[in-house]
Scaffold this motif. Structure first.
Motif, PDB file in Angstrom:
ATOM      1  N   ALA A  85      42.379 -39.103  87.542  1.00 42.14           N
ATOM      2  CA  ALA A  85      43.518 -39.167  86.386  1.00 42.14           C
ATOM      3  C   ALA A  85      44.597 -39.622  86.754  1.00 42.14           C
ATOM      4  O   ALA A  85      45.374 -39.458  87.861  1.00 42.14           O
ATOM      5  CB  ALA A  85      43.671 -37.562  85.870  1.00 42.14           C
ATOM      6  N   VAL A  86      45.380 -40.706  86.035  1.00 43.92           N
ATOM      7  CA  VAL A  86      46.660 -41.223  86.584  1.00 43.92           C
ATOM      8  C   VAL A  86      47.816 -41.382  85.485  1.00 43.92           C
ATOM      9  O   VAL A  86      47.428 -41.275  84.451  1.00 43.92           O
ATOM     10  CB  VAL A  86      46.315 -42.798  87.180  1.00 43.92           C
ATOM     11  N   GLY A  87      48.898 -41.556  85.986  1.00 45.45           N
ATOM     12  CA  GLY A  87      49.840 -41.934  85.344  1.00 45.45           C
ATOM     13  C   GLY A  87      50.153 -43.361  85.339  1.00 45.45           C
ATOM     14  O   GLY A  87      49.945 -44.213  86.306  1.00 45.45           O
ATOM     15  N   SER A  88      50.714 -44.256  84.134  1.00 43.44           N
ATOM     16  CA  SER A  88      50.888 -45.346  84.123  1.00 43.44           C
ATOM     17  C   SER A  88      52.200 -45.890  84.389  1.00 43.44           C
ATOM     18  O   SER A  88      53.464 -45.134  83.947  1.00 43.44           O
ATOM     19  CB  SER A  88      50.719 -45.977  82.638  1.00 43.44           C
ATOM     20  N   LEU A  89      52.352 -46.933  85.400  1.00 39.86           N
ATOM     21  CA  LEU A  89      53.661 -47.491  85.599  1.00 39.86           C
ATOM     22  C   LEU A  89      53.861 -48.728  84.817  1.00 39.86           C
ATOM     23  O   LEU A  89      54.864 -49.453  85.118  1.00 39.86           O
ATOM     24  CB  LEU A  89      53.906 -47.848  87.291  1.00 39.86           C
ATOM     25  N   ASN A  90      52.904 -49.081  83.937  1.00 43.56           N
ATOM     26  CA  ASN A  90      53.310 -50.287  83.056  1.00 43.56           C
ATOM     27  C   ASN A  90      52.852 -50.143  81.567  1.00 43.56           C
ATOM     28  O   ASN A  90      51.814 -49.503  81.322  1.00 43.56           O
ATOM     29  CB  ASN A  90      52.075 -51.380  83.595  1.00 43.56           C
ATOM     30  N   ARG A  91      53.797 -50.265  80.765  1.00 42.97           N
ATOM     31  CA  ARG A  91      53.358 -49.942  79.288  1.00 42.97           C
ATOM     32  C   ARG A  91      52.416 -50.601  78.788  1.00 42.97           C
ATOM     33  O   ARG A  91      51.983 -50.403  77.467  1.00 42.97           O
ATOM     34  CB  ARG A  91      54.911 -50.367  79.001  1.00 42.97           C
ATOM     35  N   LYS A  92      52.000 -51.576  79.401  1.00 41.89           N
ATOM     36  CA  LYS A  92      50.652 -52.390  78.892  1.00 41.89           C
ATOM     37  C   LYS A  92      49.516 -51.796  79.190  1.00 41.89           C
ATOM     38  O   LYS A  92      48.417 -52.001  78.709  1.00 41.89           O
ATOM     39  CB  LYS A  92      50.605 -53.919  79.684  1.00 41.89           C
ATOM     40  N   ILE A  93      49.560 -50.613  80.500  1.00 42.99           N
ATOM     41  CA  ILE A  93      48.315 -49.861  80.541  1.00 42.99           C
ATOM     42  C   ILE A  93      48.615 -48.387  79.706  1.00 42.99           C
ATOM     43  O   ILE A  93      49.699 -47.879  80.226  1.00 42.99           O
ATOM     44  CB  ILE A  93      48.278 -49.468  81.794  1.00 42.99           C
ATOM     45  N   GLU A  94      47.901 -48.087  78.717  1.00 43.12           N
ATOM     46  CA  GLU A  94      48.423 -46.933  77.925  1.00 43.12           C
ATOM     47  C   GLU A  94      47.517 -45.775  78.137  1.00 43.12           C
ATOM     48  O   GLU A  94      46.373 -45.814  78.619  1.00 43.12           O
ATOM     49  CB  GLU A  94      48.476 -47.436  76.272  1.00 43.12           C
ATOM     50  N   PRO A  95      47.887 -44.599  77.747  1.00 47.18           N
ATOM     51  CA  PRO A  95      47.169 -43.383  77.899  1.00 47.18           C
ATOM     52  C   PRO A  95      45.992 -43.514  77.151  1.00 47.18           C
ATOM     53  O   PRO A  95      45.867 -44.077  75.907  1.00 47.18           O
ATOM     54  CB  PRO A  95      47.855 -42.343  77.143  1.00 47.18           C
ATOM     55  N   GLY A  96      44.655 -43.294  77.619  1.00 47.99           N
ATOM     56  CA  GLY A  96      43.337 -43.181  77.216  1.00 47.99           C
ATOM     57  C   GLY A  96      42.760 -44.618  77.867  1.00 47.99           C
ATOM     58  O   GLY A  96      41.615 -44.730  77.597  1.00 47.99           O
ATOM     59  N   ASP A  97      43.620 -45.622  78.305  1.00 54.92           N
ATOM     60  CA  ASP A  97      42.948 -46.804  78.881  1.00 54.92           C
ATOM     61  C   ASP A  97      42.108 -46.465  80.245  1.00 54.92           C
ATOM     62  O   ASP A  97      42.485 -45.535  80.969  1.00 54.92           O
ATOM     63  CB  ASP A  97      43.817 -47.703  79.135  1.00 54.92           C
TER      64      ASP A  97
END
Length: 264
Positions: A85-97
């Motif tokens: 499970a990870v947090g995104s640093l990039n708004r192009k990589i969204e929750p659920g991706d």
């Protein structure tokens, strides 16, 4: 002999598609592994290991990674698919991706990160230019596209010590250094797999935007909620990918120690 193992991270505590399941715990030179479920999937011998133990009892900085990986090696495992499970640093990589990692940045501090501690164990400098198995990543990517999941074919994982979440300044730093997602468990797991010449690939599930990017307070409840929402997709990807893994390895993961050992 078990061919393929799945290491489940946060939210992935069981795999209900394993046939004829049996539970075992492996004693290793580094301690005891969590309970491992072994069984079959379409005539392939498989295993499942919950990284954090039963009920997520072990925090990331106290996971006995060496016992976990050594235990799987003793079962005969040659391929590992891990989930994180990870947090995104990039708004192009969204929750659920989904993100299929291809690189990492290591910011862990006090974890044993090698099987080779010198003296009787010897010294090894293993090549980590490409930390994740290209053959496994290709299988997972093709299957994820076939299933029409939102998947990113590459990504750099920044591994932090935990168990706290990161500060906004740390996330800003990681982003500038090229990180795409942040988590607490993928290192040294992937490094130890390489030292054991096991193919290793990760399916990272984005559960939140990281600190300073998200406008909300970061909570484990949010992580659990997104994982619960996507758990069936994770299982479907793994279930459908394992039978597609070639019986014979064509990658170079099984040659990782060639030229790596320091000869006295």
């Amino acid at each position: 002999m078990v061919e393929v193992a799945v290491i489940g991270g946060s939210g992935v505590y069981s795999l209900d598609f394993i046939e004829n399941p049996e539970k075992t715990r492996i004693t290793t030179p580094y301690g005891e592994s969590p309970k491992v479920i072994t069984g079959e999937l379409e005539n392939r011998e498989v295993a499942f290991m919950p990284r954090h133990g039963k009920g997520h009892a072990t925090p990331p900085h106290k996971i006995n990674f060496r016992a976990n990986l050594w235990g799987l090696k003793e079962l005969g495992v040659e391929r590992i698919i891990a989930t994180t499970a990870v947090g995104s640093l990039n708004r192009k990589i969204e929750p659920g991706d989904f993100v299929l990692l291809d690189q990492f940045l290591d910011f862990t501090k006090k974890r044993p990160s090698t099987f080779y501690d010198g003296e009787d164990d010897g010294v090894v400098h293993v090549d980590m230019t490409d930390p994740y198995c290209s053959e496994l990543r290709k299988v997972l990517l093709n299957k994820a596209k076939e299933l029409k999941f939102s998947v990113h074919s590459a990504g750099t994982y920044a591994c932090m010590e935990g168990p706290r979440f990161e500060t906004a300044a740390e996330i800003k730093m990681l982003k500038k250094l090229g990180g795409d997602v942040v988590g607490m468990t993928n290192v040294p797991e992937c490094v130890l797999a390489r030292e054991l010449e096991i193919c290793y690939s990760t399916v990272s599930v984005v559960t939140n935007l990281a600190a300073g990017i998200s406008e909300e307070k970061l909570t484990h409840d949010e992580v659990s909620e997104i994982m619960e929402r996507n758990i069936e997709k994770v299982k479907k990807l793994i279930f459908s990918s394992i039978p597609e893994i070639p019986k014979t390895r064509s990658c170079k993961c099984d040659q990782a120690l060639e030229g790596a050992k320091v000869e006295p």
